[in-house]
Design a protein around this motif. Structure first.
Motif, PDB file in Angstrom:
ATOM      1  N   GLU A 265       0.843  -1.200   0.000  1.00  0.00           N
ATOM      2  CA  GLU A 265       0.000   0.000   0.000  1.00  0.00           C
ATOM      3  C   GLU A 265       0.878   1.249   0.000  1.00  0.00           C
ATOM      4  O   GLU A 265       1.925   1.287   0.636  1.00  0.00           O
ATOM      5  CB  GLU A 265      -0.901   0.002   1.230  1.00  0.00           C
ATOM      6  CG  GLU A 265      -1.925  -1.121   1.235  1.00  0.00           C
ATOM      7  CD  GLU A 265      -2.841  -1.037   2.445  1.00  0.00           C
ATOM      8  OE1 GLU A 265      -2.738  -0.028   3.187  1.00  0.00           O
ATOM      9  OE2 GLU A 265      -3.639  -1.963   2.644  1.00  0.00           O
ATOM     10  N   PRO A 266       0.457   2.312  -0.736  1.00  0.00           N
ATOM     11  CA  PRO A 266       1.273   3.526  -0.832  1.00  0.00           C
ATOM     12  C   PRO A 266       1.621   4.127   0.526  1.00  0.00           C
ATOM     13  O   PRO A 266       2.742   4.606   0.732  1.00  0.00           O
ATOM     14  CB  PRO A 266       0.397   4.464  -1.669  1.00  0.00           C
ATOM     15  CG  PRO A 266      -0.483   3.545  -2.457  1.00  0.00           C
ATOM     16  CD  PRO A 266      -0.747   2.364  -1.590  1.00  0.00           C
TER      17      PRO A 266
ATOM     18  N   ALA B 206       4.313   2.007   2.097  1.00  0.00           N
ATOM     19  CA  ALA B 206       5.571   2.186   1.368  1.00  0.00           C
ATOM     20  C   ALA B 206       6.223   3.510   1.727  1.00  0.00           C
ATOM     21  O   ALA B 206       7.447   3.588   1.949  1.00  0.00           O
ATOM     22  CB  ALA B 206       5.311   2.100  -0.136  1.00  0.00           C
ATOM     23  N   GLU B 207       5.441   4.576   1.799  1.00  0.00           N
ATOM     24  CA  GLU B 207       5.998   5.888   2.159  1.00  0.00           C
ATOM     25  C   GLU B 207       6.568   5.872   3.570  1.00  0.00           C
ATOM     26  O   GLU B 207       7.630   6.447   3.835  1.00  0.00           O
ATOM     27  CB  GLU B 207       4.908   6.942   2.024  1.00  0.00           C
ATOM     28  CG  GLU B 207       5.402   8.363   2.262  1.00  0.00           C
ATOM     29  CD  GLU B 207       4.302   9.390   2.094  1.00  0.00           C
ATOM     30  OE1 GLU B 207       4.533  10.559   2.447  1.00  0.00           O
ATOM     31  OE2 GLU B 207       3.204   9.007   1.609  1.00  0.00           O
TER      32      GLU B 207
END
Length: 701
Positions: free
Chosen positions: A629-630, A633-634
């Motif tokens: 998921e973004p 990941a961030e």
């Protein structure tokens, strides 16, 4: 016998056997001449052989194009000198024993040289003999010895430069290993030859001195023997024994003079594609203006009253005729479209060939070099051996060290100048694409601030190209002061070499192609044939094998332990064909080496860890085939950056330790953003090492 010779690979035994025995047989003959009395006829044969041998040596020296073509000359000089001395001893014995019987006591050759050449006048004979000794000893031998001494010194001084030039051509890919070995052998032989010539010239000097002493002994001994033993008068004894001694001395010194001349020819010639005669004629008679001026001077002298007018004017006409013939030949060449020299003809032919329009062929296709280095014109001296450039030597050292550390030989670095670059700029190419560039100043030194330097230096601020550290270009006189202040001072060649080394380490996997894989396999098959037998292509294809090794190199893992790598592939290749899975199994087997690479010694291992909940979540996502998921990941990227900064503060390696199923996915994901990061799995750490997590990714911030 023939089968045994064939097994030992001895070709043409019948043809070479007499050559092998030539040296020992000659030594035995020389010793026999010194000890045994020889008849006069045998002396004639040996004296004639000595004259023929000296003429052969001179002619071989004249027709030799390169010095090493007659590398046996110092040894031949020694043997010929011993042969002459042995003949002197043999002739002295027969002169003193039978000289009272007449002028032919020592043979027809000695008699001819004593009577015909000097008219039977022993006073003239002594003068002629003394002149020959002076010419041989003071002029030819002394000059040749001095040239040999200087030549030996220059050749020895130039050996390192020649060796570096050979290594540079080898590193640049201009020559192969066999050609490099041959050139190194030629350089060594050349130094040995001039060193031998320096000492061999002393043989001729000693021979000349021995000739004078032998002459004195013969004359004095002959007078005493003739008067006391054979009742000859002083005049008769002096005339008989002196004539024989002069004949003996002349028949020995004339060959000695010829061989001394041959020695002078050998050491004074310059190696070209022409022999000595061609060099002299082509260079002495290649300018008609020289002939005309010489004819004018000799003609003026020939018109002075009292001078030999006929002879001088004859040479004047001859020189003018030669000049007229040479000028007519030049005009004929110009009229037919030729040029005035061989070099001009070659250049014109090359230009004509270049202007021809021919069909395109595969020879017009230029392949890209794997590794290339282009430099501006001010940096050419750094890669030119004739200007003491050191960069080529450093590149050779880089390739050798890389091969020792990583387990394969990287491609040669092809270096060329590029006038499109600024004068002090360079760029490094990988398969024709620039991967790095920088600027360096060949007359200055780079003072790099490693972070602990104190004080400022006068100079030009810059950045170290490999790691981006702040630096200053300084003058050489400031080197010591910069080192005292804590700067790391390097020369311009080291700057480029360090940058190249860093880029090679960064792109290791791209340098390892199928060709390198095949060469590595050939090496393994030669050293450990049973290890690779039946592996490729029976169990695993060359492509898969190459991909596994490339995966290891991409993450800076050495492939030197090929035994472990091949054993692992042989074990798992039957049930697994995916290169990534095979790489994972290979990494586990190489775990001890990987641990030692990043954590040398036996101390505690300090690594970055990952939260168990996050690991469990990512494993489930990976098994379901879904992406990260973004938001997660961030968060991972942000926390990884903080963890890397903390590792740097602690002085610990930038290593992230995760579970085995996540290692490859996180490595490919994070290393695109943080190339310095190393991602290891828990199965790749040695069991006997203690692990401590210095920070956690995925925990509470």
């Amino acid at each position: 016998m023939s089968n045994y010779a064939e097994k030992l690979r001895i070709p043409n035994l019948k043809e070479t056997q007499w050559q092998i025995l030539a040296g020992p047989v000659l030594i035995m003959l020389i010793l026999a001449m010194m000890v045994l009395p020889l008849p006069a006829f045998l002396l004639d044969l040996l004296f004639t052989f000595n004259i023929v041998l000296s003429l052969m040596i001179l002619l071989v020296a004249m027709f030799t194009q390169k010095t090493l073509e007659f590398s046996a000359f110092p040894t031949i000089l020694l043997f010929s000198t011993l042969l002459r001395l042995a003949l002197n001893i043999a002739s002295t014995r027969i002169i003193l024993m039978d000289g009272h019987t007449g002028a032919s006591a020592a043979g027809k050759v000695v008699e001819a040289f004593g009577h015909f050449l000097v008219g039977g006048n022993f006073a003239i004979g002594i003068v002629v003999f003394a002149i020959l000794i002076i010419i041989n000893f003071m002029v030819i031998t002394k000059g040749a010895g001095r040239i040999a001494e200087v030549g030996a010194r220059f050749v020895l001084d130039g050996m390192p430069g020649k060796q570096m030039a050979i290594d540079a051509d080898l590193n640049a890919g201009l020559i192969g290993e066999d050609e490099a070995k041959r050139r190194r052998s030629d350089v060594t032989q050349e130094s040995d030859f001039y060193g031998s010539m320096d000492g061999a010239s002393k043989f001729v000097r000693g021979d000349a001195i021995a000739g004078l002493l032998i002459m004195a002994v013969n004359v004095i001994g002959g007078l005493l023997i003739g008067m006391l033993q054979h009742d000859l008068s002083f005049g008769a004894a002096a005339e008989t024994y002196t004539i024989l001694t002069i004949g003996d001395g002349l028949v020995a010194q004339i060959p000695a003079l010829i061989i001394s001349t041959a020695a002078g020819v050998i050491v004074t010639r310059v190696s070209t594609e022409q022999d000595v005669g061609e060099q002299m004629v082509s260079q002495l008679f290649n300018n008609p203006r020289v002939m005309v001026l010489s004819a004018a001077i000799i003609g003026l002298l020939g018109m002075i009253p009292g001078m030999p007018n006929f002879v001088f004017l004859l040479f004047t006409c001859s020189l003018l005729g030669i000049a007229w013939w040479m000028r007519g030949k030049e005009l004929e060449e110009q009229g037919s479209g030729g040029t005035q020299s061989k070099e001009g003809k070659a250049a014109a032919k090359a230009q004509a060939d270049a202007t021809k329009v021919s069909e395109a062929s595969w020879s017009d296709v230029q392949m890209e070099d794997v590794l290339g280095l282009e430099v501006g014109y001010r940096l050419i001296s750094m890669v030119d051996n004739e200007q003491s450039g050191e960069l080529l030597t450093r590149i050779r050292g880089i390739r050798k060290k890389f091969a020792q550390e990583m387990g394969f030989l990287p491609p040669a670095v092809h270096i060329r100048d590029n006038l499109d670059l600024s004068p002090t700029r360079y760029r490094i190419l990988l398969k024709g694409v620039e991967i790095g560039s920088g600027e360096t100043m060949p007359e200055r030194w780079m003072a790099i601030n490693p972070g602990c330097a104190e004080g400022e230096l006068p100079g030009t601020p810059c950045r170290e190209p490999a790691f981006g550290l702040p630096a200053i270009w300084i003058d050489e006189v400031m080197r010591e002061q910069a080192q005292i202040l804590g700067y790391t001072v390097v020369d311009p060649s080291s700057v480029i070499a360090t940058h190249l080394n860093h880029l090679i380490a960064t792109h290791t996997d791209e340098l390892f192609g199928r060709q390198e894989t095949q060469l590595l396999l050939d090496r393994l098959a030669k050293d450990m044939p049973k290890l690779v037998e039946g592996l490729i292509p029976d169990l695993i294809s060359l492509t898969t094998f190459h991909k596994v090794l490339q995966n290891l190199l991409a993450e800076r893992i050495s492939i030197r332990d090929m035994r472990t790598i091949v054993d692992t592939l042989a074990e798992f290749a039957a049930v697994q064909t995916d290169p990534d899975e095979l790489t994972a199994q290979t990494r586990i087997r190489l775990g001890r080496a990987i641990t030692q690479q990043w954590f040398p010694g036996t101390d505690e291992i300090q690594v970055i860890g990952m939260d168990l909940n996050l690991e469990r979540l990512m494993i489930q996502a990976s098994q379901n085939g879904s992406a990260i998921e973004p938001g997660i990941a961030e968060n991972i990227i942000r926390q990884t950056e903080k963890a890397l900064m903390q590792q740097e503060t602690l002085g610990a390696p930038p290593v992230l330790l995760v579970n085995q199923p996540l290692r490859m996915m996180l490595s490919r994901f994070l290393r695109r953003i943080y190339p310095q990061l190393v991602v290891l799995s828990n199965l790749e750490i040695s069991n006997n090492r203690t692990v401590r997590m210095t920070s956690m990714i995925g925990g509470q911030e």
